[in-house]
Design a protein around this motif. Structure first.
Motif, mmCIF file in Angstrom:
data_model
loop_
_atom_site.group_PDB
_atom_site.id
_atom_site.type_symbol
_atom_site.label_atom_id
_atom_site.label_comp_id
_atom_site.label_asym_id
_atom_site.label_seq_id
_atom_site.Cartn_x
_atom_site.Cartn_y
_atom_site.Cartn_z
ATOM 1 N N LEU A 100 0.662 -1.582 -0.248
ATOM 2 C CA LEU A 100 0.337 -0.256 0.166
ATOM 3 C C LEU A 100 0.435 1.375 -0.139
ATOM 4 O O LEU A 100 0.484 2.788 -0.433
ATOM 5 N N LYS A 101 1.955 1.334 1.059
ATOM 6 C CA LYS A 101 2.920 2.583 1.020
ATOM 7 C C LYS A 101 3.372 2.525 -0.826
ATOM 8 O O LYS A 101 3.736 4.013 -1.384
ATOM 9 N N ASN A 102 3.696 1.493 -1.567
ATOM 10 C CA ASN A 102 4.090 1.631 -2.641
ATOM 11 C C ASN A 102 3.212 2.314 -3.364
ATOM 12 O O ASN A 102 3.456 3.216 -4.678
ATOM 13 N N GLU A 103 1.701 1.138 -3.382
ATOM 14 C CA GLU A 103 1.006 1.869 -4.370
ATOM 15 C C GLU A 103 0.779 3.775 -3.972
ATOM 16 O O GLU A 103 0.720 4.592 -4.815
ATOM 17 N N SER A 104 0.665 3.655 -2.688
ATOM 18 C CA SER A 104 0.814 5.389 -1.674
ATOM 19 C C SER A 104 1.461 6.381 -2.627
ATOM 20 O O SER A 104 1.171 7.753 -2.871
ATOM 21 N N LYS A 105 2.297 5.651 -2.400
ATOM 22 C CA LYS A 105 3.918 6.498 -2.751
ATOM 23 C C LYS A 105 3.747 7.037 -4.668
ATOM 24 O O LYS A 105 3.394 8.260 -5.243
ATOM 25 N N ALA A 106 2.978 6.248 -5.545
ATOM 26 C CA ALA A 106 2.856 6.316 -7.125
ATOM 27 C C ALA A 106 1.609 7.247 -6.880
ATOM 28 O O ALA A 106 1.227 8.344 -7.692
ATOM 29 N N ASP A 107 0.947 7.386 -6.315
ATOM 30 C CA ASP A 107 -0.364 7.401 -6.549
ATOM 31 C C ASP A 107 -0.236 8.949 -5.711
ATOM 32 O O ASP A 107 -0.435 10.201 -6.404
ATOM 33 N N ILE A 108 0.428 9.191 -5.283
ATOM 34 C CA ILE A 108 0.659 10.424 -4.458
ATOM 35 C C ILE A 108 1.861 11.219 -5.604
ATOM 36 O O ILE A 108 1.316 12.519 -5.773
ATOM 37 N N GLU A 109 3.076 10.789 -6.373
ATOM 38 C CA GLU A 109 3.302 11.461 -7.785
ATOM 39 C C GLU A 109 2.617 11.156 -8.243
ATOM 40 O O GLU A 109 3.090 12.308 -9.588
ATOM 41 N N LEU A 111 -0.595 11.916 -8.310
ATOM 42 C CA LEU A 111 -1.399 13.471 -7.901
ATOM 43 C C LEU A 111 -0.624 15.372 -7.962
ATOM 44 O O LEU A 111 -1.190 15.931 -8.250
ATOM 45 N N LYS A 112 0.941 14.570 -7.784
ATOM 46 C CA LYS A 112 1.878 15.834 -7.938
ATOM 47 C C LYS A 112 1.633 16.336 -9.319
ATOM 48 O O LYS A 112 2.031 16.744 -9.529
ATOM 49 N N ASN A 113 2.021 15.098 -10.040
ATOM 50 C CA ASN A 113 1.951 15.874 -11.189
ATOM 51 C C ASN A 113 0.099 16.384 -11.835
ATOM 52 O O ASN A 113 0.729 17.304 -12.656
ATOM 53 N N GLU A 114 -0.649 15.715 -11.222
ATOM 54 C CA GLU A 114 -1.695 16.396 -11.466
ATOM 55 C C GLU A 114 -2.096 17.940 -11.253
ATOM 56 O O GLU A 114 -2.118 18.535 -11.601
ATOM 57 N N LEU A 115 -1.377 17.656 -9.813
ATOM 58 C CA LEU A 115 -1.660 19.695 -9.007
ATOM 59 C C LEU A 115 -0.340 19.957 -10.026
ATOM 60 O O LEU A 115 -1.030 21.377 -10.797
ATOM 61 N N LEU A 116 0.332 19.544 -10.489
ATOM 62 C CA LEU A 116 1.587 21.011 -11.039
ATOM 63 C C LEU A 116 1.420 21.472 -11.951
ATOM 64 O O LEU A 116 0.584 22.225 -13.190
ATOM 65 N N ASN A 117 -0.151 19.823 -13.523
ATOM 66 C CA ASN A 117 -0.268 20.550 -14.433
ATOM 67 C C ASN A 117 -1.848 21.273 -14.255
ATOM 68 O O ASN A 117 -1.968 22.228 -15.191
ATOM 69 N N SER A 118 -2.267 20.664 -13.234
ATOM 70 C CA SER A 118 -3.431 21.803 -12.842
ATOM 71 C C SER A 118 -3.662 23.585 -12.396
ATOM 72 O O SER A 118 -3.715 24.696 -13.042
ATOM 73 N N GLN A 119 -2.128 23.394 -12.236
ATOM 74 C CA GLN A 119 -1.197 25.012 -11.440
ATOM 75 C C GLN A 119 -1.373 25.390 -12.830
ATOM 76 O O GLN A 119 -1.407 26.960 -13.053
ATOM 77 N N SER A 120 -0.402 24.376 -13.892
ATOM 78 C CA SER A 120 -0.194 25.997 -15.053
ATOM 79 C C SER A 120 -1.236 25.767 -15.564
ATOM 80 O O SER A 120 -1.734 27.291 -16.207
ATOM 81 N N LYS A 121 -2.255 24.724 -15.576
ATOM 82 C CA LYS A 121 -3.246 25.552 -16.499
ATOM 83 C C LYS A 121 -4.376 26.481 -15.084
ATOM 84 O O LYS A 121 -5.058 27.463 -16.099
ATOM 85 N N MET A 122 -4.460 26.077 -13.992
ATOM 86 C CA MET A 122 -5.072 27.902 -13.802
ATOM 87 C C MET A 122 -4.194 29.222 -13.924
ATOM 88 O O MET A 122 -4.920 30.008 -14.237
ATOM 89 N N VAL A 123 -2.768 29.229 -14.440
ATOM 90 C CA VAL A 123 -1.779 30.371 -14.561
ATOM 91 C C VAL A 123 -1.935 31.252 -15.651
ATOM 92 O O VAL A 123 -2.803 32.077 -15.774
ATOM 93 N N GLN A 124 -2.350 29.657 -16.859
ATOM 94 C CA GLN A 124 -3.315 29.793 -18.036
ATOM 95 C C GLN A 124 -4.229 30.409 -17.794
ATOM 96 O O GLN A 124 -4.747 31.052 -18.908
ATOM 97 N N PHE A 125 -5.292 29.842 -17.374
ATOM 98 C CA PHE A 125 -6.877 30.240 -17.590
ATOM 99 C C PHE A 125 -6.632 31.907 -17.254
ATOM 100 O O PHE A 125 -7.495 32.824 -17.137
#
Length: 265
Positions: A122-131, A133-147
């Motif tokens: 679960l820890k390994n899966e959680s790490k992958a999920d967190i990574e 989510l981080k990538n999605e957050l970065l993409n979302s932040q980039s999209k927010m700036v663009q928006f």
């Protein structure tokens, strides 16, 4: 108790021997001192006898207590035997419980190992999920700036269009005011007809000033039938289209009337 009984027996023997000796001495010699000694010895014998009696009573009481203690000891030994049996049974049950606890502990350890493996996975899966989510957050932040940038541009354009629209609205409002003023002035002026020669259908039985009233008609117009849409009666102003005698005349003949009333100049 045994020492006390031996002491009593020795005391009894001493008293008996002393009495015998004292009797023999008295038989040999009759002197005044022997009477005093005899009285003293008798007092001593009475005291010893009383003490012997008390000690005998105490000895009997001691024997009774010993018997009672023996009975209590027997009961205690019986209880000890029962306790030993209960202890043995408890030991056996405890052994069974201990074995059961050992089995449960082994099962628990196995489950803990499985849980540890599952937790690690679960820890390994959680790490992958967190990574992820981080990538999605970065993409979302980039999209927010663009928006935000696009929103600023769109807001600027909207403000520009709004300013233009407000200007057009102001212009339209001014034109509306002018139109209302013109309409008001036209309402206050007397009505006038356009110049030239023309006609229009009359209504109300009269024509405006400057116009002549003309009436024309065609009556008894032949129609093949009084149904199927050949004649549609109608009145428009002072003019009309109507049936004559229920649109029938002369048997198979059907007739209609046309009347036109106009005003001309």
């Amino acid at each position: 108790l045994a020492i006390m009984a031996a002491w009593l027996r020795a005391l009894s023997c001493a008293i008996l021997l002393f009495g015998i000796l004292l009797g023999g001495a008295e038989a040999k010699r009759r002197r005044p001192e022997s009477g005093i000694l005899m009285a003293s010895m008798q007092d001593s014998i009475s005291l010893l006898t009383s003490m012997t009696t008390k000690m005998t009573i105490q000895l009997d009481e001691a024997r009774t207590e010993i018997e009672q203690l023996k009975s209590e000891l027997s009961a205690s030994q019986s209880k000890m035997a029962q306790l030993a049996d209960a202890t043995s049974s408890l030991k056996n049950e405890s052994k069974a419980d201990i074995e059961e606890l050992k089995n449960e502990l082994a099962a628990s350890l196995s489950k803990m190992v499985q849980l540890t493996d599952a937790t690690s996975s679960l820890k390994n899966e959680s790490k992958a999920d967190i990574e992820e989510l981080k990538n999605e957050l970065l993409n979302s932040q980039s999209k927010m700036v663009q928006f935000k940038n696009e929103s600023k541009e769109l807001t600027s354009e909207l403000k520009s269009h709004l300013s233009t629209t407000n200007g057009k609205v102001d212009s339209l409002e001014e034109k509306q005011v002018e139109l209302e003023s013109t309409t008001s002035s036209l309402k206050n002026e007397p009505a006038s007809w356009p110049e030239g020669s023309y006609c229009f259908l009359s209504k109300g039985g009269s024509c405006p000033v400057g116009f002549a009233r003309y009436i024309g008609h065609v009556k008894g117009i032949y129609t093949p039938a009084n149904s199927g849409g050949y004649t549609q009666p109608i009145t428009f102003g002072d003019s009309s289209i109507a049936c004559r005698s229920s649109c029938s005349h002369g048997g198979a003949s059907y007739n209609a009337d046309l009347v036109i009333t106009s005003c001309c100049k």
